[in-house]
Design a protein around this motif. Structure first.
Motif, PDB file in Angstrom:
ATOM      1  N   ARG A  13      35.388  60.694  81.920  1.00 27.04           N
ATOM      2  CA  ARG A  13      35.442  62.056  82.278  1.00 27.04           C
ATOM      3  C   ARG A  13      36.587  62.671  80.762  1.00 27.04           C
ATOM      4  NH1 ARG A  13      38.637  62.588  88.217  1.00 27.04           N
ATOM      5  NH2 ARG A  13      36.658  61.337  89.441  1.00 27.04           N
ATOM      6  N   GLU A  14      36.324  63.184  79.828  1.00 25.74           N
ATOM      7  CA  GLU A  14      36.632  63.982  79.059  1.00 25.74           C
ATOM      8  C   GLU A  14      38.012  63.906  79.068  1.00 25.74           C
ATOM      9  OE1 GLU A  14      35.383  67.944  78.352  1.00 25.74           O
ATOM     10  OE2 GLU A  14      33.208  67.484  78.551  1.00 25.74           O
ATOM     11  N   GLU A  15      39.108  64.129  80.042  1.00 28.49           N
ATOM     12  CA  GLU A  15      40.519  63.677  80.213  1.00 28.49           C
ATOM     13  C   GLU A  15      40.873  62.193  80.182  1.00 28.49           C
ATOM     14  OE1 GLU A  15      39.132  63.910  84.734  1.00 28.49           O
ATOM     15  OE2 GLU A  15      38.956  64.750  83.068  1.00 28.49           O
ATOM     16  N   TYR A  16      40.072  61.656  80.216  1.00 29.99           N
ATOM     17  CA  TYR A  16      40.624  59.956  79.444  1.00 29.99           C
ATOM     18  C   TYR A  16      40.897  59.949  78.283  1.00 29.99           C
ATOM     19  CZ  TYR A  16      39.439  59.319  84.508  1.00 29.99           C
ATOM     20  OH  TYR A  16      39.325  58.333  85.674  1.00 29.99           O
ATOM     21  N   ASP A  17      42.261  59.384  77.637  1.00 28.70           N
ATOM     22  CA  ASP A  17      42.120  59.640  75.682  1.00 28.70           C
ATOM     23  C   ASP A  17      42.620  58.483  75.972  1.00 28.70           C
ATOM     24  OD1 ASP A  17      42.904  59.368  73.580  1.00 28.70           O
ATOM     25  OD2 ASP A  17      44.820  60.139  74.092  1.00 28.70           O
TER      26      ASP A  17
END
Length: 73
Positions: A13-17
């Motif tokens: 997911r894009e929100e995983y940094d």
């Protein structure tokens, strides 16, 4: 989609940094997050299921040792 290579698809997911993710190295030269690494001999390690048990036993030994020391003159 991967930002570096748009042809590669992944399920992340894009929100995983992951830029701040710390990776542990294996081997002799690895660094511990706690700052200290202690290696127990196999016979000692068999007696303790985890680091909390080791710490509890060592703290108990510290208390007993301090209580049994004679006062210094």
């Amino acid at each position: 989609m991967n930002k570096d290579n748009p042809n590669i698809k992944d399920d992340l997911r894009e929100e995983y940094d992951l830029t701040t993710l710390k990776v542990r190295k294996f081997g002799r030269n690895r660094k511990s997050f706690a700052g200290h690494t202690v290696r127990l001999d196999d016979d000692v390690a068999e007696m303790f299921p985890n680091s909390e048990a080791v710490n509890e036993a060592l703290r108990f030994l510290m208390r007993v040792t301090q209580q049994n020391q004679s006062p210094k003159r």
